[in-house]
Design an enzyme around this catalytic site. Structure first.
Site, PDB file in Angstrom:
ATOM      1  N   HIS A 187       5.089   6.590  -2.814  1.00 20.28           N
ATOM      2  CA  HIS A 187       6.352   7.223  -3.218  1.00 20.28           C
ATOM      3  C   HIS A 187       6.095   8.673  -3.599  1.00 20.28           C
ATOM      4  CE1 HIS A 187       7.344   2.945  -4.864  1.00 20.28           C
ATOM      5  NE2 HIS A 187       7.677   3.030  -3.592  1.00 20.28           N
TER       6      HIS A 187
ATOM      7  N   ALA B 188       3.356   1.653   2.796  1.00 25.82           N
ATOM      8  CA  ALA B 188       4.584   0.884   2.537  1.00 25.82           C
ATOM      9  C   ALA B 188       5.505   1.675   1.606  1.00 25.82           C
ATOM     10  CB  ALA B 188       4.249  -0.473   1.936  1.00 25.82           C
TER      11      ALA B 188
ATOM     12  N   CYS C 119       0.826  -1.213   0.000  1.00 25.13           N
ATOM     13  CA  CYS C 119       0.000   0.000   0.000  1.00 25.13           C
ATOM     14  C   CYS C 119       0.864   1.270   0.000  1.00 25.13           C
ATOM     15  CB  CYS C 119      -0.901  -0.009   1.227  1.00 25.13           C
ATOM     16  SG  CYS C 119       0.031   0.243   2.754  1.00 25.13           S
TER      17      CYS C 119
ATOM     18  N   ARG D 182      12.925  -4.169   5.970  1.00 21.32           N
ATOM     19  CA  ARG D 182      13.617  -3.789   4.734  1.00 21.32           C
ATOM     20  C   ARG D 182      15.048  -3.445   5.115  1.00 21.32           C
ATOM     21  NH1 ARG D 182      13.325   0.708   1.321  1.00 21.32           N
ATOM     22  NH2 ARG D 182      13.439   0.117  -0.849  1.00 21.32           N
TER      23      ARG D 182
HETATM   24  S1  SF4 Z   1      -0.589  -1.648   5.938  1.00 19.19           S
HETATM   25 FE1  SF4 Z   1      -1.652  -0.120   7.213  1.00 19.19          FE
HETATM   26  S2  SF4 Z   1      -1.760   1.723   5.955  1.00 19.19           S
HETATM   27 FE2  SF4 Z   1      -1.342  -0.004   4.566  1.00 19.19          FE
HETATM   28  S3  SF4 Z   1      -3.363  -0.708   3.836  1.00 19.19           S
HETATM   29 FE3  SF4 Z   1      -2.816  -1.951   5.643  1.00 19.19          FE
HETATM   30  S4  SF4 Z   1      -3.780  -0.840   7.358  1.00 19.19           S
HETATM   31 FE4  SF4 Z   1      -3.703   0.608   5.649  1.00 19.19          FE
END
Ligand code: SF4
Length: 479
Positions: free
Chosen positions: A195, A65, A62, A96
């Site tokens: 990004h 990330a 997402c 990472r």
């Molecule tokens: S990792 Fe966190 S910010 Fe990303 S989609 Fe899942 S809940 Fe949402």
């Protein structure tokens, strides 16, 4: 070099793989998979940067990330708050391998997990007050931090919190940059928008915000989009320094918030990961007139090509020095090729990585006599596929945001010798008896960039492919 499988045969394989899907999914996925065809320059231009189909096991992440995990997280002297419930920060905690130098918890905070750990009451009443208190506390507890970023998780944007107001207020209180980042995971379709959002937050809240102490030198450059996985940026820095250049900023592996702020002093921006940081390079070109050049430090052919391209932006002194550096590393590169190429020649590779490596590592494999027969990205855009078309051989299968099912099918139908992808894929292929290398984390090895990285890359590929364990998958008691 070609695997001998024709474009038509590859198209047939793609069609067969897609038959399992319901009609709508089949039609949609067909648009995301192509076969490279030199007769048709646009054949790598598969559908991209659109929503994943629900329920097909995408490999994507997402926007959080993309922002916290990729762009901001490696900035070592800033504290990055994962703002929201505990999950996102915990799962991405030191997963990472963006290496850094520093004293953990004192001057550097990369491998720590700071979270506002949202509870139900924060969702009901909002988290701004909690965030304000947290920033004040963090600055008191970690006084050598040089700034704080707020990495929004999903609920923040949904409940209407005003993190920008908190950032302005707390920044004035602590006298350091506090950067609000609207990287909630529901934004965009993948890591990619994260990004972009992170680039824009650096542009708006950090870049050019400090006085640049002096004019610098004519050889000042910034390394943009190297996250120092397993020390990649360090083996890159070594080369630039030997060429006679002065690296004034690292974006963002082993980088600092000060360096980000000072980057406009650079005379040239050198961009490795185009996908994640082209936005900031374009901005610096528009606002400060700094040109930028893409380079590729995977494998000697691409490294040498890139060094000469970069040197061409400078004077004779740098160009001559560059030739000397290339000459000095030549015996080491030749020795690596002589040792490993006979063990790897003709091996077929299938790749699926994020937004850069599916095309950028092809040259390194080819230096070892290997052939990439299928490759693709989790979150690339049109301009990445255009660049990919220039790197792949004829009849290479190109997939965008492939599903777990598609990858397994291609791996078994294409007679693959090595799969290069991520942790979610790794053990599936091991169980299929297929050699696998993690091409995000370098399988806890590396660096792979630069002259120092290539022998490590070659050794690792050989170690995976020619490992005796692959001969022991089948029990001798079954015919
Ligand atoms: S990792 Fe966190 S910010 Fe990303 S989609 Fe899942 S809940 Fe949402």
């Amino acid at each position: 070099m070609s695997s001998g499988t024709s474009i038509e045969e590859k198209r047939k394989i793609v069609d067969e793989v897609l038959t399992v899907y319901p009609k709508k999914t089949r039609e949609e996925r067909a648009g995301h998979i192509g076969v490279s065809d030199p007769e048709d320059a646009g054949s790598c231009a598969v559908a991209n940067n659109v929503k994943s189909r629900p329920g097909v096991m995408t490999i994507r992440g997402c926007a959080y990330a993309g922002s916290k995990g990729v762009v901001w997280g490696p900035v070592k002297d800033a504290i990055h708050i994962s703002h929201g419930p505990v999950g996102c920060g915990q799962y991405s905690w030191w997963s990472r391998r963006n290496y850094y130098n520093g004293i953990l918890g004192v001057t550097s905070f990369v491998t720590m997990q700071f979270t506002s750990d949202f509870q139900e009451r924060d969702v009901v009443f909002g988290g701004d007050k909690k965030l304000t208190k947290m920033i004040q506390d963090l600055d008191r507890l970690f006084p050598l931090n040089k700034g704080i970023t707020i990495q929004s998780e999903c609920p923040i944007g949904l409940i209407g919190d005003d993190i920008e107001a908190v950032a302005r207020e707390t920044s004035a209180q602590i006298g350091k940059p506090v950067v609000p980042v609207r990287c909630e995971g529901f934004r965009g379709v993948s890591q990619s928008l994260g990004h972009h959002i992170a680039n824009d937050s650096i542009r708006d809240w950090v870049l050019g915000s400090r006085d640049i102490p002096d004019e610098g030198t004519p050889y000042d450059v910034a390394v943009i989009g190297d996250y120092n996985i397993g020390g990649d940026a360090w083996s890159t820095l070594k080369i630039f320094r030997e060429m006679g250049l002065r690296v004034v900023a690292l974006w963002s592996g082993d980088g600092t918030i000060q360096e980000l702020a000072h980057t406009p002093r650079a005379k040239l921006n050198l961009i490795h990961c185009y996908r994640s940081m082209n936005y900031i390079c374009r901005h610096m070109e528009e606002k400060y007139g700094i040109p930028w050049v893409e380079y590729n430090f995977f494998g000697p052919t691409k490294i040498k090509e890139s060094m000469r391209k970069i040197a061409s932006y400078f004077d004779d002194k740098i160009q001559e020095q560059t030739e000397k550096v290339i000459e000095a590393y030549e015996p080491m590169m030749q020795a690596t090729i002589e040792k490993y190429r006979p063990r790897l020649e003709g091996k077929k590779v299938m790749l699926l990585v994020g937004g850069l490596r599916p095309r950028h590592t092809i040259g390194a494999y080819e230096d070892l006599g290997m052939e990439v027969v299928a490759t693709g990205y989790e979150f690339a855009h049109e301009d990445d596929y255009e660049r990919t078309a220039r790197e792949v051989q004829e009849a290479t299968i190109i997939y965008d945001d492939p599903t777990a099912y598609e990858l397994e099918q291609f791996a078994s139908r294409l007679d693959i010798d090595l799969v290069g992808s991520g942790i979610k894929e790794k053990y599936v292929y091991h169980k299929m008896g297929l050699p696998f290398r993690q091409m995000h984390s370098w399988d806890y090895s590396g660096p792979y960039h630069g002259f120092d990285g290539f022998p490590v890359f070659a050794r690792d590929m050989d170690m995976a492919i020619n490992n005796p364990s692959w001969d022991l998958i089948q029990t001798p008691f079954e015919s």
